[in-house]
Motif scaffolding. Structure first.
Motif, mmCIF file in Angstrom:
data_model
loop_
_atom_site.group_PDB
_atom_site.id
_atom_site.type_symbol
_atom_site.label_atom_id
_atom_site.label_comp_id
_atom_site.label_asym_id
_atom_site.label_seq_id
_atom_site.Cartn_x
_atom_site.Cartn_y
_atom_site.Cartn_z
ATOM 1 N N LYS A 12 -6.468 -2.036 -10.431
ATOM 2 C CA LYS A 12 -7.338 -2.284 -9.284
ATOM 3 C C LYS A 12 -8.363 -1.153 -9.122
ATOM 4 N N THR A 13 -7.936 0.063 -9.526
ATOM 5 C CA THR A 13 -8.773 1.227 -9.254
ATOM 6 C C THR A 13 -10.168 1.113 -9.870
ATOM 7 N N ILE A 14 -10.210 0.611 -11.092
ATOM 8 C CA ILE A 14 -11.524 0.598 -11.750
ATOM 9 C C ILE A 14 -12.457 -0.413 -11.085
ATOM 10 N N ILE A 68 -10.190 0.740 0.913
ATOM 11 C CA ILE A 68 -8.928 1.145 1.531
ATOM 12 C C ILE A 68 -7.786 0.763 0.608
ATOM 13 N N ASP A 69 -7.198 1.780 -0.011
ATOM 14 C CA ASP A 69 -6.129 1.516 -0.970
ATOM 15 C C ASP A 69 -4.820 1.385 -0.200
ATOM 16 N N GLU A 70 -3.947 0.522 -0.665
ATOM 17 C CA GLU A 70 -2.649 0.325 -0.016
ATOM 18 C C GLU A 70 -2.877 0.018 1.455
ATOM 19 N N GLN A 71 -3.653 -1.021 1.682
ATOM 20 C CA GLN A 71 -4.117 -1.327 3.034
ATOM 21 C C GLN A 71 -3.008 -1.438 4.071
ATOM 22 N N VAL A 117 3.483 5.203 -4.517
ATOM 23 C CA VAL A 117 2.141 4.654 -4.492
ATOM 24 C C VAL A 117 1.286 5.173 -5.620
ATOM 25 N N GLY A 118 0.940 4.273 -6.484
ATOM 26 C CA GLY A 118 -0.133 4.500 -7.442
ATOM 27 C C GLY A 118 -0.103 5.645 -8.441
ATOM 28 N N VAL A 119 0.902 6.529 -8.414
ATOM 29 C CA VAL A 119 0.843 7.654 -9.344
ATOM 30 C C VAL A 119 0.858 7.161 -10.789
#
Ligand code: ADP
Ligand code: MG
Length: 664
Positions: free
Chosen positions: A276-278, A370-373, A526-528
């Motif tokens: 999702k990040t990209i 907003i990540d991890e909304q 989360v996301g690491v």
């Protein structure tokens, strides 16, 4: 005094009482002769009162003898004794409801009748209540609410006909006072057409309120961003990898929104590691290309650090200026970062909740990511939005894990949704193993082997400090113990209570491969992203939720090596815990796991502050009433177009006091 008690039950308005629907019913419409009353089944019986007296038989009790029937009370008032005596004098009958066993009833509900009073012609409702609110006053209030006049039907006749829905007024009246011949099971199971009508209306109101919120936000003006600027094109040429089809589709959906003059309100969801990040980075470039700033807000320092690193790696070579607001900045550094955000020099600002604090001013905010909304509240998202100038920024929200489809169709109906339903190629599936805690020795040997091959390992502990349960090992203790047991390995420790600078340093060591084993709490959930980590141990895995386990497990399997996740569990396992571990063992598909999680634990986990306090759905069940969900979605669309006034009336009726829940 009564009023306050009703308030406690959440009953304020007429409609609250109208919608206070019975849990079950008692049939007092027929009298059963005492001899015919079957044990185990409550019945209404009637008999002339003959004698009443208080006796001691091991315990003080009131015994009332009527014709062919004995009533026994262990708790009673003196006034009750007197009433029975009076009834005897007047030759009255007692009409009692309850279970008759061997000609005797214990603590029945009763009243006195002269013998020929008519029976009620509807079933008697039993309402949800709480201490101190009796059924009688509740029934009276509900009846009063029903008697106050007919209830207008807010659903247009055409839609009612299409979905074969009975009128609203008729439906609620039937639920409160069902005729005796009704199929009672269909009421209790809530599948009777009257129940379906109420559930439909509830779902419809929810859909309408979310769509109205969506339309309200859409009417705002947002800066038009470019989807074909120099930075975006340069990045497209230098992408670190080829986007998956699903990433490309999502990216296009996002870019199509950004070129509109009203704010994007999009939820980007995808499984852990779906990339999702990209997509977010690309959206940020569209802002930068349009002389606008982007803010990227993450729920934890660690995640914001990781975004800063990734964005730096990807975008700094293009000359994009990034400001990272984090806890270990010195006063001067912080001032500089804030200055660059305020002047517009920084094109992208990355940080945690710090981004929405006072003192953070954007020159020209055009996009908020907003990540991890679900970890943020409505208020925080609102504040970030207000950091824009006159124009509202576009919003891109990302979810940590996939949201089950029924949930995203209902609770997230105020957002457009993009789904990345495909993982980048070359991912090796993670092998999941279940180990009982007794196999710790074997586990340690395995960790040594992995580290000897220069792999890296996560060891996840459930809580950081002694919990109330007392038997949970703390990350701190585990770290000390493992450092001893795995002497010679470099063992790091990461948990939420470490100062920000230390956290960042610990994480940097692990990323750089200077640490072999990282003992941590769920801060890494989360996301690491550390591709070289290929083994994960989750201690007391039975204590975690499904989505959380899946999210944790998603931290490995990111490199080219075969990855293994070991779920260490304590015995004995409860049935619920066993069921959860089984799901995580059997499935690697985030959408499937999310669905099972929803079934096992309900929607709370996914909604975060979307659902603060009272649940938005009281009657409908997303799983069981899937057909109604689809009908309500369809009907909501039509009502907004063709019957806007009815749509608003419907929302007002159902959500009145709490229609603000969804605004942001
Ligand atoms: P999540 O959706 O969980 O936030 P990330 O955006 O962190 O996932 O991506 C997970 C990892 O996969 C990162 O290392 C990222 O750089 C990498 N990645 C993303 N998309 C692709 C792709 N199309 N091909 C290869 N690797 C990718
Ligand atoms: Mg992520």
């Amino acid at each position: 005094m009564k009023g306050a008690k009703f308030e406690k039950l959440g009953l304020h308005s007429r409609f609250d009482f109208v919608l206070h629907l019975p849990l079950r019913y008692e049939d007092e419409t027929v009298l059963t002769p005492v001899y015919a009353a079957a044990p185990g089944r409550p019945a209404l019986v009637q008999a002339r009162v003959l004698r009443a007296g208080v006796v001691f038989r091991g315990k003080r009790q009131l015994i009332v003898t009527a014709q062919g029937l004995v009533l026994r009370f262990f708790h009673f008032h003196a006034s009750q004794v007197a009433q029975f005596k009076q009834a005897i004098e007047k030759g009255l009958y007692v009409r009692a409801f309850g279970e008759v066993r061997l000609g005797e009833m214990v603590h029945p509900r009763y009243r006195f009748v002269s013998g020929s009073e008519p029976l009620p012609d509807t079933l008697t409702p039993v309402y949800p209540s709480s201490a101190g609110v009796g059924q009688a006053p509740l029934r009276a209030k509900v009846l009063e609410a029903l008697d106050a006049g007919p209830l207008e039907d807010t659903v247009p006749p055409g839609l009612r006909a299409r979905y074969a829905l009975p009128p609203f007024d008729e439906s609620v009246r039937l639920l409160h006072r069902p005729p005796p011949k009704i199929d009672a099971a269909s009421l209790i199971e809530r599948v009777h057409p009257a129940w379906r009508r109420v559930k439909f209306d509830e779902l419809l109101a929810q859909q309408l309120s979310l769509r109205l919120a969506y339309l309200r936000r859409r009417r705002r003006v947002a800066p038009i961003l470019r989807a074909d600027g120099a930075l975006l094109r340069a990045f497209a040429r230098s992408l670190p990898f080829k986007l998956t089809r699903a990433q490309t589709r999502s990216m296009n959906e996002v870019l199509r929104d950004l070129v509109q003059p009203h704010p994007m309100q999009r939820l980007l969801q995808g499984d852990v590691g779906s990339g999702k990040t990209i997509v977010a980075a690309i959206a940020c470039l569209a802002a930068a290309d349009s002389e606008r700033q982007a803010a990227v807000m993450a729920p934890t320092e660690i995640l914001s650090e990781q975004h800063a690193r990734k964005f730096g790696e990807w975008l700094a070579p293009l000359g994009v200026r990034i400001a990272w607001l984090h806890g270990s900045l010195s006063g001067a550094e912080k001032k500089r970062a804030l200055g660059s955000i305020a002047s517009g020099e920084a094109q992208i600002a990355i940080g945690t909740h710090a981004l929405v604090q006072k003192g953070v001013e954007f020159a020209r905010l055009g996009l908020a990511v907003i990540d991890e909304q679900h970890r943020f509240g409505v208020r925080q998202r609102l504040t970030l939005r207000r950091k824009g100038d006159d124009a509202a920024p576009h919003q891109l929200m990302m979810s940590a894990t996939p949201i089950p489809r029924t949930l995203s169709m209902t609770y997230f109906a105020d957002l457009d949704v993009s789904v990345i339903d495909e993982l980048p190629p070359g991912r090796r599936p993670v092998t999941t193993r279940l180990f009982s805690a007794a196999r710790r020795g074997e586990l340690l040997a395995r960790i040594r082997e992995a580290c000897a091959e220069s792999e890296q390992v996560y060891w996840v502990c459930p809580v950081i400090e002694e919990s109330k349960e007392g038997d949970v090992q703390t990350a701190v203790d585990t770290h000390a113990l493992l450092a001893k047991e795995l002497h010679g390995l470099r063992v790091g420790l990461l948990h939420g209570r470490l100062p920000a600078a230390e956290k960042a340093a610990v994480m940097a060591d692990f990323v750089a491969g200077r640490t072999d084993l990282l003992v941590c709490t769920t801060v890494i959930e989360v996301g690491v992203d550390v591709p070289n980590a290929s083994l994960m141990v989750i201690e007391s895995a039975e204590r975690f939720g499904l989505a959380q386990l899946h999210q944790l497990r998603g931290r490995i399997g990111r490199g080219s090596r075969e990855s293994v996740c070991i779920l260490l569990y304590g015995e004995p396992l409860s049935d619920g815990a066993r069921a959860r571990l089984k799901v995580i063992f059997e499935s690697a598909n985030g959408f499937e796991i999310a669905q099972r999680d929803l079934e096992l634990r309900g929607p709370g986990e996914y909604l975060g502050e979307r659902q603060s306090g009272e649940p938005l759905l009281r009657f409908a069940d997303l799983e069981r009433d899937g057909d109604l969900v689809r009908q309500a979605i369809e009907a909501a669309g039509e009502m907004l177009e063709q019957h806007p006034a009815a749509a608003r009336a419907q929302v007002e009726r159902w959500l009145g006091r709490r229609k603000d829940l969804t605004q942001a």
